[in-house]
Design a protein around this motif. Structure first.
Motif, PDB file in Angstrom:
ATOM      1  N   ARG A  40       0.807  -1.103   0.255  1.00  0.00           N
ATOM      2  CA  ARG A  40       0.026  -0.257  -0.174  1.00  0.00           C
ATOM      3  C   ARG A  40       0.920   1.554  -0.380  1.00  0.00           C
ATOM      4  O   ARG A  40       2.093   1.018   0.579  1.00  0.00           O
ATOM      5  N   GLU A  43       1.888   2.549   3.454  1.00  0.00           N
ATOM      6  CA  GLU A  43       3.245   1.541   4.006  1.00  0.00           C
ATOM      7  C   GLU A  43       3.985   1.457   3.383  1.00  0.00           C
ATOM      8  O   GLU A  43       5.632   2.239   4.432  1.00  0.00           O
ATOM      9  N   HIS A  73       4.386  -2.339   8.858  1.00  0.00           N
ATOM     10  CA  HIS A  73       3.612  -2.914   7.389  1.00  0.00           C
ATOM     11  C   HIS A  73       3.728  -3.297   6.242  1.00  0.00           C
ATOM     12  O   HIS A  73       3.985  -2.155   5.492  1.00  0.00           O
ATOM     13  N   GLY A  76      -0.060  -5.514   4.043  1.00  0.00           N
ATOM     14  CA  GLY A  76      -1.007  -5.491   5.328  1.00  0.00           C
ATOM     15  C   GLY A  76      -0.876  -5.953   5.500  1.00  0.00           C
ATOM     16  O   GLY A  76      -1.951  -6.316   6.872  1.00  0.00           O
ATOM     17  N   GLU A  77       0.444  -7.093   6.231  1.00  0.00           N
ATOM     18  CA  GLU A  77       0.638  -7.546   7.545  1.00  0.00           C
ATOM     19  C   GLU A  77       1.637  -7.119   8.083  1.00  0.00           C
ATOM     20  O   GLU A  77       2.620  -6.242   7.434  1.00  0.00           O
ATOM     21  N   ARG A  78       1.393  -7.462   9.690  1.00  0.00           N
ATOM     22  CA  ARG A  78       2.223  -6.253  10.576  1.00  0.00           C
ATOM     23  C   ARG A  78       3.511  -7.972  10.588  1.00  0.00           C
ATOM     24  O   ARG A  78       3.524  -8.918  10.630  1.00  0.00           O
ATOM     25  N   TYR A  79       4.671  -7.234  10.235  1.00  0.00           N
ATOM     26  CA  TYR A  79       6.127  -7.383  10.584  1.00  0.00           C
ATOM     27  C   TYR A  79       6.787  -7.019  11.937  1.00  0.00           C
ATOM     28  O   TYR A  79       6.648  -5.563  12.021  1.00  0.00           O
ATOM     29  N   SER A  93       7.458 -12.270  10.886  1.00  0.00           N
ATOM     30  CA  SER A  93       6.170 -12.399  11.381  1.00  0.00           C
ATOM     31  C   SER A  93       6.131 -13.880  11.658  1.00  0.00           C
ATOM     32  O   SER A  93       5.550 -15.171  10.229  1.00  0.00           O
TER      33      SER A  93
END
Length: 137
Positions: A40, A43, A73, A76-79, A93
């Motif tokens: 995104r 991000e 992020h 869409g994924e958090r690390y 993650s």
């Protein structure tokens, strides 16, 4: 070589990375990306801000501190951030992870899944970054 060729051949083609993207160093545009790796715009801008701050320790370090405390992020994924240095962010993650490397004009974002070795993914992304820097990118 096109930017997509770097993704397909140098990164994903290595077998150490399952998806990747290359963007401008300013974080304002994606130049090439693996299918289904949808980073995104907010991000990307945050990643660019973190790397810019990390490169210049005299600058405001709030972006780095926030990333270390809250993670980053990507698609869409958090690390969880493991380490940030002058040009690189290493984050995980679970057993998956990302290595993000800034060159003079680009940002390489490389993802490895749980079956791939993080160190090899990092080495692959950093080798491409070194090459791009050597040719002025």
């Amino acid at each position: 070589m096109s930017w997509q060729s770097y993704i397909d051949s140098s990164l994903v083609g290595s077998g150490h990375i399952d998806k990747a993207a290359i963007s401008s160093a300013a974080g304002d545009s994606i130049w090439a990306a693996s299918q289904w790796f949808n980073i995104r715009s907010y991000e990307l801008k945050e990643i660019a801000k973190i790397l810019e701050a990390a490169e210049s320790p005299a600058e405001d370090q709030s972006a780095v501190a926030t990333a270390q405390a809250e993670g980053i992020h990507v698609a869409g994924e958090r690390y969880v951030v493991a380490r940030i240095d002058e040009r690189t962010i290493y984050a995980r993650s679970g057993r998956e992870g990302v290595v993000i490397v800034r060159t003079t004009q680009a940002i390489i974002i490389a993802h490895h899944d749980e079956t791939q070795v993080a160190g090899r993914a990092s080495a692959t992304a950093e080798a491409l970054a070194d090459y791009l820097i050597s040719v002025g990118y």
